[in-house]
Design a protein around this motif. Structure first.
Motif, PDB file in Angstrom:
ATOM      1  N   MET A   1      21.049  58.167   7.617  1.00 33.93           N
ATOM      2  CA  MET A   1      21.168  59.614   7.413  1.00 33.93           C
ATOM      3  C   MET A   1      21.089  60.357   8.743  1.00 33.93           C
ATOM      4  O   MET A   1      21.833  61.316   8.966  1.00 33.93           O
ATOM      5  CB  MET A   1      20.089  60.101   6.444  1.00 33.93           C
ATOM      6  N   ALA A   2      20.203  59.918   9.629  1.00 28.66           N
ATOM      7  CA  ALA A   2      20.063  60.560  10.940  1.00 28.66           C
ATOM      8  C   ALA A   2      21.360  60.469  11.738  1.00 28.66           C
ATOM      9  O   ALA A   2      21.664  61.344  12.548  1.00 28.66           O
ATOM     10  CB  ALA A   2      18.907  59.933  11.717  1.00 28.66           C
ATOM     11  N   ALA A   3      22.140  59.419  11.474  1.00 28.04           N
ATOM     12  CA  ALA A   3      23.434  59.242  12.145  1.00 28.04           C
ATOM     13  C   ALA A   3      24.551  60.022  11.442  1.00 28.04           C
ATOM     14  O   ALA A   3      25.714  59.915  11.824  1.00 28.04           O
ATOM     15  CB  ALA A   3      23.782  57.756  12.209  1.00 28.04           C
ATOM     16  N   GLY A   4      24.193  60.776  10.388  1.00 26.45           N
ATOM     17  CA  GLY A   4      25.183  61.585   9.684  1.00 26.45           C
ATOM     18  C   GLY A   4      25.974  60.829   8.645  1.00 26.45           C
ATOM     19  O   GLY A   4      27.007  61.306   8.181  1.00 26.45           O
ATOM     20  N   GLN A   5      25.495  59.641   8.260  1.00 25.43           N
ATOM     21  CA  GLN A   5      26.197  58.828   7.268  1.00 25.43           C
ATOM     22  C   GLN A   5      25.525  58.983   5.898  1.00 25.43           C
ATOM     23  O   GLN A   5      24.327  58.742   5.777  1.00 25.43           O
ATOM     24  CB  GLN A   5      26.165  57.359   7.673  1.00 25.43           C
ATOM     25  N   PRO A   6      26.289  59.353   4.875  1.00 21.66           N
ATOM     26  CA  PRO A   6      25.695  59.454   3.543  1.00 21.66           C
ATOM     27  C   PRO A   6      25.247  58.080   3.040  1.00 21.66           C
ATOM     28  O   PRO A   6      25.870  57.062   3.354  1.00 21.66           O
ATOM     29  CB  PRO A   6      26.831  59.983   2.663  1.00 21.66           C
ATOM     30  N   LEU A   7      24.190  58.081   2.254  1.00 21.34           N
ATOM     31  CA  LEU A   7      23.737  56.834   1.643  1.00 21.34           C
ATOM     32  C   LEU A   7      24.669  56.444   0.501  1.00 21.34           C
ATOM     33  O   LEU A   7      25.228  57.300  -0.174  1.00 21.34           O
ATOM     34  CB  LEU A   7      22.319  56.997   1.089  1.00 21.34           C
ATOM     35  N   THR A   8      24.797  55.150   0.289  1.00 25.96           N
ATOM     36  CA  THR A   8      25.527  54.635  -0.866  1.00 25.96           C
ATOM     37  C   THR A   8      24.521  54.397  -1.990  1.00 25.96           C
ATOM     38  O   THR A   8      23.306  54.396  -1.763  1.00 25.96           O
ATOM     39  CB  THR A   8      26.222  53.310  -0.527  1.00 25.96           C
ATOM     40  N   ASP A   9      25.031  54.156  -3.186  1.00 24.93           N
ATOM     41  CA  ASP A   9      24.120  53.819  -4.280  1.00 24.93           C
ATOM     42  C   ASP A   9      23.334  52.558  -3.950  1.00 24.93           C
ATOM     43  O   ASP A   9      22.151  52.460  -4.268  1.00 24.93           O
ATOM     44  CB  ASP A   9      24.886  53.645  -5.586  1.00 24.93           C
ATOM     45  N   GLU A  10      23.965  51.599  -3.307  1.00 28.73           N
ATOM     46  CA  GLU A  10      23.257  50.359  -2.939  1.00 28.73           C
ATOM     47  C   GLU A  10      22.097  50.647  -1.988  1.00 28.73           C
ATOM     48  O   GLU A  10      21.071  49.978  -2.042  1.00 28.73           O
ATOM     49  CB  GLU A  10      24.219  49.342  -2.335  1.00 28.73           C
ATOM     50  N   ASP A  11      22.270  51.647  -1.109  1.00 26.51           N
ATOM     51  CA  ASP A  11      21.171  52.066  -0.238  1.00 26.51           C
ATOM     52  C   ASP A  11      20.048  52.709  -1.046  1.00 26.51           C
ATOM     53  O   ASP A  11      18.870  52.560  -0.709  1.00 26.51           O
ATOM     54  CB  ASP A  11      21.639  53.116   0.791  1.00 26.51           C
TER      55      ASP A  11
END
Length: 165
Positions: free
Chosen positions: A45-55
């Motif tokens: 998230m800090a890198a601006g990437q949304p989490l996936t459901d698996e995350d």
């Protein structure tokens, strides 16, 4: 009295503030859902990437586990989709959700004022696209996040069926 409550919504809606206030007012225990994320989720998230459901699945399981116990337990957790709320309920049992919602502009402005939080403004649109407000068949109340915090807390207490102290 035993009660499990999740204060939910997208980032910067005041979940932690209202959940902590509810727990204090009701004599319960407050749990910050963000603290239950594995470091890999925080880094993503800090890198601006949304989490996936698996995350999210292991995190949601941890949220549900944090709600096991006696008394009133209030957790701040986004719980954006029904499947996520179902996952929490599958572990914790019956849970009441307090959904904080309001205009995107207000949320974005609040995000811009936050210091030291891992969630960048760039992920707000992703969260808003993911959000599935609680259905009528879910044990949930929806509150307007633009209210002053004391009024919002009072409304939450009233709508949850607790008497004021």
């Amino acid at each position: 009295m035993h009660r499990k409550i999740v204060v939910m919504g997208v980032t910067s809606t005041g979940k932690s503030l209202i959940a902590a206030g509810l727990a204090e007012h009701l004599g319960g225990r407050f749990v910050e859902g963000d603290d239950l994320h594995p470091q890999s989720n925080v880094d993503k998230m800090a890198a601006g990437q949304p989490l996936t459901d698996e995350d999210r699945w292991p995190w949601l399981d941890r949220v549900g586990q944090a709600m096991l116990g006696e008394g009133i337990i209030v957790v701040a957790c986004s719980a954006l989709r029904r499947a996520y709320r179902d996952r929490i309920r599958a572990v914790a049992g019956p849970v009441t959700f307090v959904h904080l919602t309001g205009p995107r502009e207000v949320i974005e402005e609040r995000m811009g004022r936050r210091k030291g939080h891992f969630m960048p403004v760039s992920l707000l649109d992703s969260q808003l696209e993911t959000l599935e407000p609680p259905g009528e068949d879910e044990d949930a109340v929806t509150l307007d996040l633009t209210l002053p915090p004391d009024d919002l807390l009072a409304q939450a207490v009233e709508r949850l069926g607790f008497s004021s102290r």
